[in-house]
Design an enzyme around this catalytic site. Structure first.
Site, mmCIF file in Angstrom:
data_model
loop_
_atom_site.group_PDB
_atom_site.id
_atom_site.type_symbol
_atom_site.label_atom_id
_atom_site.label_comp_id
_atom_site.label_asym_id
_atom_site.label_seq_id
_atom_site.Cartn_x
_atom_site.Cartn_y
_atom_site.Cartn_z
ATOM 1 N N ASP B 164 -64.442 -38.095 95.783
ATOM 2 C CA ASP B 164 -64.548 -38.513 94.844
ATOM 3 C C ASP B 164 -63.573 -38.781 93.857
ATOM 4 O OD1 ASP B 164 -67.228 -37.588 93.608
ATOM 5 O OD2 ASP B 164 -66.648 -35.131 94.491
ATOM 6 N N LEU B 165 -62.205 -38.541 94.678
ATOM 7 C CA LEU B 165 -61.172 -38.856 94.366
ATOM 8 C C LEU B 165 -60.605 -40.003 94.687
ATOM 9 C CD1 LEU B 165 -58.893 -36.215 95.842
ATOM 10 C CD2 LEU B 165 -59.290 -35.631 93.294
#
Lengths: 413, 413
Positions: B164-165
């Site tokens: 996600d990051l």
């Protein structure tokens, strides 16, 4: 249609993950990215994983689609050459990415004397300029303490160099933001960030700093559970493992329905007096929920489980080894337009990824191989530095530059 | 000096990690980022971690410095309002980030009828448009299989939502690249990427796809060791743990020297006939190397170990819990100019990070709080949509919009 960053030229002096990844990402969007290395290769020339030949699969992965030049940077003439490449004219040039942090001839102050609008992005280990790597930043900030099986006593590090990968993408954003500013204002920039600051900021973004300061209970290890709501791994009858998610209300409802657990979940709610529609309640009761769901998974093979989960609209996946994923998952094959099957000399033939993003008004660049070290030395001296054949030959003769196409008398490892 | 993206306006319709992080990163670089949510809050309004009050520290972390508007999007008038906000005029506006993937009124085709040069970046779960989250992509690609203590039989998931990051930062790069193209060519873009493709491409970049296809031996779990060279955790006399790195030749030499292991390492080389200057040899012999180093760490407290490692120029760090890191590490405090100590209503007071990158010719934006949901509803209707007070009041009266400053008769959760 051309590629979205077509025409942009970036110079990269780097090693390992973050900055090479940044340069490669820009190359995959169409930029001309020139990576320079010392003769014989940089610090990451042999980084693992390696192919059966012993050559680095990692280096090939991180330098796809770049041009490569090999220069003896201990010689004053080599330093001058690199300076000229970094600061060469061109409206879309004059951009330099590095994690080498060489003071003096290769710092922003010195380089910008040769090109006032130079954009330089430097990734450091920490904000003090000390060396830090993914493997040290991660334990310093506590991630291994919350990773691993519930109750396991020791810290468990990430196998994935997540901070490097995040920082590399921030190098890309920083470069693009700085170039946007230069297009409008004509000004260059000295951009700095550090791997540890990237990680420290991320901890804050995720709410973990507030959590650590405001809550008495420290977050512990929770195995493969999804933190703060419901999500868990389950073994199926054939010993295969799946991950299922009950984060949103819709996902949770699908999971309860497909496993036929409505009554059992209602009983759990009645018994505890808690509302399982709240994600924090699902987190608190996760072990009881898992016991309710477990028999449904244990009673059938993973293929059946998967089909039923798909039909129910659940969010889920298989657990695979990397080998299984590469062998079985079409998303990791040329069925996925992101991948090209390429033969890389000295390595072998395997699917090679391009950039994951597609732009409707710009062409996707097909995945490209990494260069052999120094493969573009001659052409870069010509088209970027503007040297003629005589000058170029002299540099090869004196060993200031090297390429696989030119025999040289001395080899510096 | 103003902030580097000052003047740019981005609209965000999102939930969870990646796209909120993208919007926040742009806000921290100075852009005006408007996040819209349904009345009562989006899917991530209560995401963990939470403060003692029960309010979400996560949401506050991911939405810092944005403007917030709350709209009833089930009503046709709400849909129209969002459309007008996304496609509002302005040379530096007309940019939309989303992971909601709403077909019809909120897709690129429909929105671009209202603004032909719209840039829209959509993050999907996988390339087929199916929902996938960090917790499912990771096991599907095999990372948990290579994470965890050596010999441990089960997969170990990341505690950090790394994919996600990474994807969130790629959303930022994609947006900036698309805006660069629009500045030059006047064209908008429909940009798409998926979380799973981001992960699949990264596996390739790291050389892991080639490794899985070309090498018979599958990469296994290796605990806290640095993969492919040398790096290991050690317990000190006081039970504290440190991580030390021997990846480059210089790091390795520093480690051998500071631990006084020169003779023992020479003996190991003689005994095995292998050259420990090669990183692959250090990897193969890592257990023997660790046994040689272990007594030096076990004989003294971590503070002494750390001082000696610093003096030797070694690359190393402590292992800490998140609580210890927040309490002890100045890099996670306002000693670091990236952090501001802020009071966030309903949460508490703690250090809040701004962007990790600094630009020499642009101002750093001090870390800002997250808005209360809907806090900027009224001003956005005025300054972005261009409504007058009468129109705005009517929208509040009919419950199409909501803000914490206006009492409303109906509350839709």
């Amino acid at each position: 249609m051309s590629q979205i960053l077509k025409g942009m030229r970036i110079v990269e002096g780097s090693a390992f993950v973050a900055v090479p990844l940044a340069g490669m990402t820009l190359a995959q969007m169409g930029a001309d990215v020139i990576r320079f290395d010392r003769i014989g290769g940089g610090l990451d020339a042999k980084r693992w994983p390696v192919a059966p030949s012993g050559q680095s699969l990692f280096w090939a992965g991180m330098n796809k689609g770049k041009r490569s030049i090999a220069v003896d940077m201990r010689a004053p003439e080599g330093k001058e050459l690199i300076t000229r490449i970094i600061t060469a004219p061109g409206e879309d040039a004059g951009m330099f990415l590095t994690n080498l942090r060489v003071r003096g001839w290769m710092d922003h102050e010195t380089l910008s004397k040769h090109r006032a609008d130079l954009i330089m992005v430097t990734l450091m280990g920490d904000r003090h300029g000390r060396p830090q790597v993914d493997y040290t930043v991660n334990p310093a900030l506590g991630i291994p303490d919350i990773t691993g099986p519930e109750g396991y006593a020791e810290p468990v590090a990430n196998a994935l160099p997540a901070w490097d990968l995040i920082a590399g993408n921030m190098v890309v954003s920083s470069l693009l933001a700085a170039e946007r500013h230069r297009l409008r204002k004509g000004e260059g920039q000295d951009v700095e960030l550090s791997l540890k600051d990237v990680a420290a900021a991320t901890l804050g973004h995720l709410g973990m700093i507030g959590d650590a300061m405001l809550n008495d209970d420290a977050r512990g290890k929770s195995g493969n559970a999804l933190y703060g709501a419901y999500g868990q791994d389950f073994l199926c009858a054939d010993g295969k493992r799946v991950m299922v998610i009950g984060l949103t209300g819709r996902q949770w409802a699908a999971l309860v329905k497909v496993t036929g657990s409505g009554d059992a979940i209602d009983s759990l709610a009645a018994q505890t007096g808690l509302d399982l529609k709240e994600e924090g309640v699902r987190w608190a009761l996760r072990h009881q929920i898992t016991e309710i769901f477990k028999p449904w998974f244990a009673a059938q093979n993973a293929a059946i489980v998967g089909r039923k989960l798909d039909e129910a609209g659940a969010t889920w996946s298989h657990f695979r080894t990397v080998k299984e994923a590469v062998a079985e998952d079409a998303d990791l094959s040329t069925d996925n337009p992101m991948f090209e099957m390429l033969h890389q000399p000295g390595l072998g033939t395997f699917p090679v990824p391009g950039a994951p993003m597609t732009f409707s008004a710009s062409a996707r660049k097909p995945a490209a191989k990494a260069p052999v070290l120094g493969a573009h030395t001659e052409e870069i001296l010509g088209d970027v530095v503007g040297m003629d054949d005589t000058e170029i030959s002299r540099l090869f003769d004196t060993g200031i530059v090297q390429s696989p196409n030119f025999a040289v008398s001395r080899h510096v490892a």
